[in-house]
Design a protein around this motif. Structure first.
Motif, PDB file in Angstrom:
ATOM      1  N   GLN A  89       0.831  -1.215   0.000  1.00  0.00           N
ATOM      2  CA  GLN A  89       0.000   0.000   0.000  1.00  0.00           C
ATOM      3  C   GLN A  89       0.862   1.259   0.000  1.00  0.00           C
ATOM      4  O   GLN A  89       0.550   2.233  -0.680  1.00  0.00           O
ATOM      5  N   LYS A  90       1.946   1.244   0.760  1.00  0.00           N
ATOM      6  CA  LYS A  90       2.867   2.387   0.770  1.00  0.00           C
ATOM      7  C   LYS A  90       3.485   2.579  -0.605  1.00  0.00           C
ATOM      8  O   LYS A  90       3.611   3.707  -1.083  1.00  0.00           O
ATOM      9  N   LEU A  91       3.862   1.488  -1.227  1.00  0.00           N
ATOM     10  CA  LEU A  91       4.456   1.564  -2.555  1.00  0.00           C
ATOM     11  C   LEU A  91       3.470   2.129  -3.567  1.00  0.00           C
ATOM     12  O   LEU A  91       3.811   3.027  -4.348  1.00  0.00           O
ATOM     13  N   LYS A  92       2.227   1.636  -3.551  1.00  0.00           N
ATOM     14  CA  LYS A  92       1.211   2.143  -4.479  1.00  0.00           C
ATOM     15  C   LYS A  92       0.941   3.627  -4.253  1.00  0.00           C
ATOM     16  O   LYS A  92       0.842   4.402  -5.209  1.00  0.00           O
ATOM     17  N   ALA A  93       0.808   4.029  -2.997  1.00  0.00           N
ATOM     18  CA  ALA A  93       0.542   5.434  -2.688  1.00  0.00           C
ATOM     19  C   ALA A  93       1.722   6.309  -3.103  1.00  0.00           C
ATOM     20  O   ALA A  93       1.532   7.392  -3.672  1.00  0.00           O
ATOM     21  N   GLY A  94       2.919   5.838  -2.853  1.00  0.00           N
ATOM     22  CA  GLY A  94       4.113   6.599  -3.230  1.00  0.00           C
ATOM     23  C   GLY A  94       4.259   6.741  -4.732  1.00  0.00           C
ATOM     24  O   GLY A  94       4.589   7.818  -5.232  1.00  0.00           O
ATOM     25  N   ILE A  95       3.993   5.677  -5.457  1.00  0.00           N
ATOM     26  CA  ILE A  95       4.064   5.740  -6.917  1.00  0.00           C
ATOM     27  C   ILE A  95       3.020   6.714  -7.452  1.00  0.00           C
ATOM     28  O   ILE A  95       3.313   7.542  -8.311  1.00  0.00           O
ATOM     29  N   VAL A 116       4.747  11.821   5.591  1.00  0.00           N
ATOM     30  CA  VAL A 116       3.556  12.627   5.311  1.00  0.00           C
ATOM     31  C   VAL A 116       3.903  14.113   5.337  1.00  0.00           C
ATOM     32  O   VAL A 116       3.455  14.876   4.473  1.00  0.00           O
ATOM     33  N   GLU A 117       4.710  14.529   6.300  1.00  0.00           N
ATOM     34  CA  GLU A 117       5.099  15.942   6.389  1.00  0.00           C
ATOM     35  C   GLU A 117       5.890  16.364   5.154  1.00  0.00           C
ATOM     36  O   GLU A 117       5.672  17.446   4.605  1.00  0.00           O
ATOM     37  N   LEU A 118       6.790  15.523   4.707  1.00  0.00           N
ATOM     38  CA  LEU A 118       7.558  15.835   3.501  1.00  0.00           C
ATOM     39  C   LEU A 118       6.636  15.895   2.275  1.00  0.00           C
ATOM     40  O   LEU A 118       6.813  16.759   1.407  1.00  0.00           O
ATOM     41  N   ALA A 119       5.649  15.024   2.216  1.00  0.00           N
ATOM     42  CA  ALA A 119       4.671  15.068   1.118  1.00  0.00           C
ATOM     43  C   ALA A 119       3.873  16.368   1.167  1.00  0.00           C
ATOM     44  O   ALA A 119       3.592  16.975   0.124  1.00  0.00           O
ATOM     45  N   ASN A 120       3.517  16.817   2.358  1.00  0.00           N
ATOM     46  CA  ASN A 120       2.791  18.089   2.502  1.00  0.00           C
ATOM     47  C   ASN A 120       3.627  19.269   2.034  1.00  0.00           C
ATOM     48  O   ASN A 120       3.129  20.155   1.334  1.00  0.00           O
ATOM     49  N   ILE A 121       4.884  19.282   2.428  1.00  0.00           N
ATOM     50  CA  ILE A 121       5.785  20.370   2.015  1.00  0.00           C
ATOM     51  C   ILE A 121       5.917  20.375   0.495  1.00  0.00           C
ATOM     52  O   ILE A 121       5.848  21.429  -0.147  1.00  0.00           O
ATOM     53  N   LEU A 122       6.091  19.201  -0.075  1.00  0.00           N
ATOM     54  CA  LEU A 122       6.221  19.087  -1.523  1.00  0.00           C
ATOM     55  C   LEU A 122       4.947  19.547  -2.225  1.00  0.00           C
ATOM     56  O   LEU A 122       5.001  20.286  -3.209  1.00  0.00           O
ATOM     57  N   ALA A 123       3.790  19.131  -1.726  1.00  0.00           N
ATOM     58  CA  ALA A 123       2.517  19.527  -2.346  1.00  0.00           C
ATOM     59  C   ALA A 123       2.333  21.046  -2.282  1.00  0.00           C
ATOM     60  O   ALA A 123       1.928  21.670  -3.268  1.00  0.00           O
ATOM     61  N   ARG A 124       2.638  21.640  -1.137  1.00  0.00           N
ATOM     62  CA  ARG A 124       2.532  23.110  -1.033  1.00  0.00           C
ATOM     63  C   ARG A 124       3.471  23.800  -2.001  1.00  0.00           C
ATOM     64  O   ARG A 124       3.135  24.816  -2.605  1.00  0.00           O
ATOM     65  N   ARG A 125       4.652  23.229  -2.140  1.00  0.00           N
ATOM     66  CA  ARG A 125       5.640  23.806  -3.057  1.00  0.00           C
ATOM     67  C   ARG A 125       5.125  23.731  -4.498  1.00  0.00           C
ATOM     68  O   ARG A 125       5.263  24.671  -5.267  1.00  0.00           O
ATOM     69  N   GLN A 132      13.393   9.419  -1.443  1.00  0.00           N
ATOM     70  CA  GLN A 132      14.352   8.718  -0.589  1.00  0.00           C
ATOM     71  C   GLN A 132      13.746   8.387   0.773  1.00  0.00           C
ATOM     72  O   GLN A 132      13.940   7.285   1.300  1.00  0.00           O
ATOM     73  N   GLN A 133      12.994   9.328   1.346  1.00  0.00           N
ATOM     74  CA  GLN A 133      12.327   9.085   2.624  1.00  0.00           C
ATOM     75  C   GLN A 133      11.337   7.931   2.503  1.00  0.00           C
ATOM     76  O   GLN A 133      11.267   7.063   3.366  1.00  0.00           O
ATOM     77  N   LEU A 134      10.567   7.918   1.419  1.00  0.00           N
ATOM     78  CA  LEU A 134       9.596   6.850   1.204  1.00  0.00           C
ATOM     79  C   LEU A 134      10.296   5.506   1.032  1.00  0.00           C
ATOM     80  O   LEU A 134       9.844   4.489   1.569  1.00  0.00           O
ATOM     81  N   ARG A 135      11.392   5.485   0.313  1.00  0.00           N
ATOM     82  CA  ARG A 135      12.156   4.236   0.143  1.00  0.00           C
ATOM     83  C   ARG A 135      12.615   3.702   1.487  1.00  0.00           C
ATOM     84  O   ARG A 135      12.527   2.495   1.753  1.00  0.00           O
ATOM     85  N   ARG A 136      13.147   4.599   2.335  1.00  0.00           N
ATOM     86  CA  ARG A 136      13.598   4.156   3.653  1.00  0.00           C
ATOM     87  C   ARG A 136      12.435   3.590   4.471  1.00  0.00           C
ATOM     88  O   ARG A 136      12.572   2.572   5.137  1.00  0.00           O
TER      89      ARG A 136
END
Length: 138
Positions: A37-43, A91-100, A129-133
Motif C-alpha cells: 500500500q505504501k508503494l502504491k501510494a508513493g508511486i 507525510v510531512e515531507l509530502a505536505n511540504i512538496l505539495a505546497r511547493r 528517498q524518505q519513502l524508500r527508507r
C-alpha cells in the motif's frame, strides 16, 4: 497414566506451535500488505507530482481548467493515501512538496523561477528517498 501425560504435553506443544506459526504468518502478511500500500501510494503521488510539475512549468492551474486540475486531483488523492499508511515524517515531507508544487509558476525563462523548479525537484528526490527508507523498514 504416563503415556497420557506425555501425549497431552506433546499435543500442547503442537498447539502452541500452531498458534505461534499462525500469528507469525498473519503478521508477515500484514507487513507485506502495508508495504504494498505504501508503494502504491508513493508511486501515485510521485507520478502525479512529476506530471504536475512538468505541466506547471508551462502554465498555471487557473489558466487551464480540466487538465491541470485533474493532475492536482490525482496528487491530492495519492497524498490522502499516504496519510493513511505512512509515518509522520513521510507525510510531512509530502505536505511540504505539495505546497511547493501549488506555488509553482511558469518559468518563462526566468532564472529565479528555474531555481524554484530545481528546488522543487530536489524536494521530490528527498521525498522519494524518505519513502524508500520507510518501505524498507516495513
Amino acid at each position: 497414566m504416563v503415556n497420557i501425560l506425555s501425549v497431552a504435553i506433546g499435543a500442547g506443544f503442537g498447539l502452541i506451535g500452531a498458534v505461534f506459526g499462525s500469528w507469525f504468518t498473519a503478521r508477515r502478511q500484514d507487513r507485506m500488505w502495508l508495504r504494498e500500500q505504501k508503494l502504491k501510494a508513493g508511486i501515485g503521488f510521485n507520478t502525479a507530482v512529476t506530471q504536475l510539475i512538468d505541466y506547471l512549468r508551462e502554465t498555471q492551474l487557473s489558466d487551464d481548467g480540466a487538465g491541470g486540475n485533474e493532475l492536482a486531483g490525482r496528487m491530492q488523492e495519492a497524498r490522502s493515501a499516504l496519510y493513511l499508511v505512512c509515518a509522520d515524517d513521510t507525510v510531512e515531507l509530502a505536505n511540504i512538496l505539495a505546497r511547493r508544487v501549488w506555488k509553482s509558476r511558469p518559468s518563462e525563462g526566468r532564472d529565479d523561477r528555474r531555481a524554484e523548479h530545481h528546488e522543487t525537484l530536489d524536494l521530490l528526490r528527498r521525498f522519494t528517498q524518505q519513502l524508500r527508507r520507510e518501505i524498507a523498514r516495513t
